[in-house]
Design a protein around this motif. Structure first.
Motif, PDB file in Angstrom:
ATOM      1  N   ARG A  47      21.298 -73.224   9.308  1.00 17.05           N
ATOM      2  CA  ARG A  47      22.723 -72.575   9.221  1.00 17.05           C
ATOM      3  C   ARG A  47      24.108 -73.623   9.256  1.00 17.05           C
ATOM      4  N   VAL A  93      10.613 -56.999  12.212  1.00 15.03           N
ATOM      5  CA  VAL A  93      10.055 -56.461  13.053  1.00 15.03           C
ATOM      6  C   VAL A  93      10.721 -55.421  13.616  1.00 15.03           C
ATOM      7  N   ILE A 129       7.373 -63.807  10.397  1.00 10.23           N
ATOM      8  CA  ILE A 129       7.997 -62.383   9.912  1.00 10.23           C
ATOM      9  C   ILE A 129       9.682 -62.710  10.034  1.00 10.23           C
ATOM     10  N   VAL A 165      21.233 -75.920  17.326  1.00 15.54           N
ATOM     11  CA  VAL A 165      20.010 -76.461  16.814  1.00 15.54           C
ATOM     12  C   VAL A 165      19.277 -77.194  17.804  1.00 15.54           C
TER      13      VAL A 165
END
Ligand SMILES: Cc1cc2nc3c(=O)[nH]c(=O)nc-3n(C[C@H](O)[C@H](O)[C@H](O)COP(=O)(O)OP(=O)(O)OC[C@H]3O[C@@H](n4cnc5c(N)ncnc54)[C@H](O)[C@@H]3O)c2cc1C
Length: 405
Positions: free
Chosen positions: A43, A81, A33, A294
């Motif tokens: 990114r 959420v 989700i 990362v």
């Protein structure tokens, strides 16, 4: 191993976790989700090649669209959420769903820290974390535009480099006494500050922003010592705040990140957390830290995936990070916490540059600039807390890899 594995958040850590879980044999249901309207994406290019217009949006995707159905992963994009029910083992979403989970991963990342000064809401004041952020900033960075960047961290400086190359007039305002002060030593900072100056970027350290001025659109940025820097657009890049609200409301320990162990487990049964939203005691660094990289998202994501597949494996790799500014490729291994000295090798030009951080004679971190071999060797040195003679570290021609094997 089956059941329902629910992943809240759709970034680097999330994708790594589901990929690992499937590879490790998790054969239950998986639901991811994410509140952004895109499939999970990387990114790092946002402040580099994507901002520069050198790659298309599609190239940012972490996995091709076919990956998700092929791994039997249900992906809910644009859905947030909003609540965890740890007792009931449910998550509630902003479109009214209630999903029961057997395993839950919180991979909610972080959001840009907002600046709290007058004028902060003016049109033309930007932040950079998402595709949407770059899509609104990039068109304003045409040749001749005047950009003020607040904060000389990685993201601020990467944007400065891209913009300067495009012919934008860039001023960087940094409250600390040097660039990248939170993460690198004065020697590394000086190298980067000099490169930006050579590109025409006006880097001002010790400059605290007190206001943005303008009627509806930004026209200038004011600093504590009374300077007024005129501009057409501003980027605020002063770090991130971890997205821990869900976990905080659920009663988990969330001081500067959701506390996890080496298996990416939180204190709640069946609940893991991974990536920028977590903090943990790192076995090599020897301290409790929250990493924004990362590599950390991948390592913790893997740990959470293995754990979901009932094949627990702790993460314990040397942390590392990179940043690209102009032709300078900075690679950092380890974390420069509590060092007592720095040894520099290389001239910063043809020889490249490396700064070794020592604590009690042991190598704890390195900043390598255009010296990938030093970076690779240093990862091993850091993992072993190796002691290497200072003369050898300082010798640009010396091969250090023997010390790490
Ligand atoms: C511009 C930029 C450049 C970078 N450059 C580098 C680099 O060069 N090298 C490097 O190592 N790292 C770099 N980083 C850092 C790296 O990208 C992050 O460390 C990494 O993305 C963290 O992954 P993550 O999965 O923890 O979080 P994220 O990638 O932030 O993903 C979290 C996702 O969860 C979503 N989300 C949050 N809350 C909810 C919720 N309640 N419900 C549903 N979804 C939610 C968020 O919107 C987001 O999409 C960079 C980051 C940025 C922003």
């Amino acid at each position: 191993m089956g059941g329902h594995f629910v992943v809240a958040g759709g970034g680097q850590a999330a994708v790594q976790a589901i990929d690992t879980a499937r590879r490790a044999g998790f054969d239950g249901r998986i639901t991811l989700i994410g509140d952004e309207p895109f499939l999970p994406y990387q990114r790092p290019p946002l402040s580099k090649k994507y901002l520069a217009g050198e790659i298309e949006r599609e190239r940012l995707s972490l996995k091709p669209e076919s990956f998700y159905p092929s791994r039997d992963v249900e992906v809910l994009t644009g859905i947030r959420v909003v609540e965890l029910g740890l007792g009931r083992r449910t998550v509630e979403t902003d479109d009214g769903r209630s999903l029961a989970y057997d395993r839950l991963l919180l991979a909610t990342g972080g959001r840009p820290r907002r600046i709290d000064v007058p004028g902060a809401e003016l049109d033309g004041v930007h932040y950079l974390r998402s595709i949407a952020d770059v899509d609104s900033l990039a068109p304003r960075l045409g040749p001749g535009a005047r950009l003020v960047i607040v904060g000389a961290g990685y993201i601020g400086l990467e944007v400065a480099a891209v913009a300067a190359v495009r012919g934008v007039h860039v001023t960087v305002l940094e409250a600390a006494e040097r660039v990248m002060a939170r993460v690198v030593c004065p020697e590394t900072a000086a190298l980067f500050a000099a490169r930006h100056a050579a590109a025409g970027v006006d880097v001002r350290c010790g400059a605290t922003v007190t206001a943005f001025r303008g009627a509806e659109r930004i026209g200038a940025v004011e600093t504590a010592d009374g300077d007024l820097v005129t501009c057409d657009v501003a980027l605020v890049a002063i770090g991130i705040v971890p997205n821990v609200e869900l976990a905080t409301q659920a009663g988990l320990d969330c001081t500067n990140g959701i506390l996890v162990d080496g298996f990416a487990r939180t204190a709640a049964e069946g609940v893991s957390a991974a990536g920028d939203c977590t903090r943990h005691r790192h076995p090599i660094v020897g301290a409790e830290i929250r990493l924004e990289s990362v590599h950390n998202a991948l390592e913790q994501g893997k740990a959470a995936g293995f754990d979901a597949a009932a094949d627990p494996r702790a993460f314990e790799d040397v942390p590392w990070f990179w940043s690209d500014q102009y032709e300078l490729k900075l690679q950092i291994a380890g974390v420069a916490l509590d060092y007592d000295s720095v040894v520099v090798r290389g001239d910063g030009a043809e020889q490249g540059f490396a700064a070794y951080y020592l604590a009690g004679g042991h190598v704890i971190a390195v900043d390598a600039v255009n010296r990938p071999r030093d970076f690779l060797a240093a990862k091993k040195l850091v993992a072993r807390h190796a002691r290497v003679p200072r003369e050898l570290l300082a010798d640009a021609d010396a091969d250090l890899s023997a010390y790490g094997v």
